[in-house]
Design an enzyme around this catalytic site. Structure first.
Site, mmCIF file in Angstrom:
data_model
loop_
_atom_site.group_PDB
_atom_site.id
_atom_site.type_symbol
_atom_site.label_atom_id
_atom_site.label_comp_id
_atom_site.label_asym_id
_atom_site.label_seq_id
_atom_site.Cartn_x
_atom_site.Cartn_y
_atom_site.Cartn_z
ATOM 1 C CG ASP A 33 -26.314 -33.580 -7.347
ATOM 2 O OD1 ASP A 33 -25.457 -33.372 -8.219
ATOM 3 O OD2 ASP A 33 -27.042 -32.672 -6.889
ATOM 4 C CE1 TYR A 38 -29.522 -27.783 -4.279
ATOM 5 C CE2 TYR A 38 -28.532 -29.963 -4.366
ATOM 6 C CZ TYR A 38 -29.010 -28.846 -5.014
ATOM 7 O OH TYR A 38 -28.979 -28.793 -6.372
ATOM 8 C CE LYS A 68 -25.455 -29.503 -8.013
ATOM 9 N NZ LYS A 68 -25.970 -30.354 -6.939
ATOM 10 C CG HIS A 101 -25.554 -24.481 -7.216
ATOM 11 N ND1 HIS A 101 -25.927 -24.925 -5.971
ATOM 12 C CD2 HIS A 101 -26.532 -24.918 -8.051
ATOM 13 C CE1 HIS A 101 -27.067 -25.590 -6.056
ATOM 14 N NE2 HIS A 101 -27.452 -25.595 -7.304
ATOM 15 C CB SER A 196 -35.404 -30.499 -13.948
ATOM 16 O OG SER A 196 -36.766 -30.327 -14.256
ATOM 17 C CD GLN A 276 -38.110 -29.130 -26.229
ATOM 18 O OE1 GLN A 276 -37.102 -29.104 -25.522
ATOM 19 N NE2 GLN A 276 -38.967 -30.139 -26.209
#
Length: 303
Positions: A33, A38, A68, A101, A196, A276
């Site tokens: 990925d 990036y 992306k 993205h 994440s 949460q």
């Protein structure tokens, strides 16, 4: 089943995608990925070429490469040129998956997190998606999708799309379980990919809530697994895939040893009770003069 064999999901495009992304070819990873922002596309392309040269893989088709579209190119006329630049950097003829993205457009030259909210432009979701469809029709992207899209924004695409999104890559872990989004995507045939997956500890928005969760620690102890394995197994049991980041070889091996066992009904129930909180609110895309004047607007209340 071999515990170190990564399973695959069949996307609504008909293409197969390995359920765990990143890692190294040598220990079983095949899904990588990356993204324009990036600055890793070119190094990844060189690594793929080297792997082919060394015989670690037989051909490019053994890999699944995701990249992306960055926000500076989130416009119909800029999508295809952006993907062609991505392919140039990767030195590939196609990507397996290409994602928008963020549901945001910013001015050219705007860098990640550097006063982005002062450079927000109007974003036409459906026109940008049409550009993504053209990439797919040309064979430059086998599958197309989105990232960080709410149910509301994803529905806007689904209502107009000729080629529906295959994937929505979003923040998902036991501290942000995304129940509403998971249900919506299941109902509409859109696969969820989790970034994440362990809380992104080490990043400025990340936390140790996953790895230091007493609930997960108790389950891990009872099952003789690591806390990370419990967190990743939970994501897998939601029908989602995940993008892991560890470069520690032993942890990378652990990350793919999650497919030959399962969580009990009681364990799943206990995980569901964990408090949460979203980690990344995307506040850098919020501005009084932009389309999103609050994080609530950015996420359509899904926070």
């Amino acid at each position: 089943m071999e515990c170190n064999k990564i399973l695959e999901v069949i996307l609504n495009s008909g293409h197969r995608m390995p359920l765990i992304a990143m890692g190294t070819v040598a220990i079983g990873y095949r899904h990588f990925d990356t993204a324009s922002i990036y600055d890793t596309e070119e190094p990844l392309g060189k690594a793929v070429a080297k792997a082919l040269e060394l015989g670690l893989i037989n051909n490019r088709d053994e890999l699944f490469i995701t990249s992306k579209l960055w926000c500076t190119d989130a416009h119909h006329d800029l999508v295809l040129p952006a993907l062609k630049e991505t392919l140039r950097k990767l030195d590939l003829s196609y990507v397996d998956l290409y994602l928008i993205h963020w549901p945001v457009r910013v001015t050219k030259g705007s860098k990640y997190l550097e006063s982005l909210n002062e450079n927000i432009l109007p974003f036409d979701i459906n026109a940008t998606w049409k550009g993504m469809e053209e990439c797919c029709e040309l064979g430059l992207a086998k599958s197309i999708g989105v990232s960080n899209f709410s149910c509301v924004k994803l529905k806007k695409i689904l209502d107009q799309a000729t080629i529906p999104p295959t994937v929505n890559q979003v923040e998902l872990n036991i501290s942000w379980q995304q129940e509403k989004l998971l249900e919506f995507c299941r109902a509409n045939g859109v696969h969820i990919s989790a970034w994440s997956p362990l809380g992104s500890h080490g990043s400025y928005w990340g936390s140790h809530k996953v790895l230091e969760s007493p609930v997960l620690q108790n389950i891990a102890s009872a099952k003789e697994k690591s806390v990370a394995q419990i967190g990743l197994r939970w994501i897998y049991e939601q029908g989602a895939s995940m993008v892991v980041k560890s470069f520690n070889k032993e942890r990378m091996k652990e990350n793919i040893q999650i497919f030959d066992w399962k969580l009990s009904t009681e364990e799943v129930k206990n995980i569901k009770q964990i408090p949460q909180c979203r980690g990344s609110f995307g506040e850098w895309f919020v501005h009084e003069n932009g389309p999103y004047k609050s994080v609530e607007e950015l996420w359509d209340g899904e926070i």
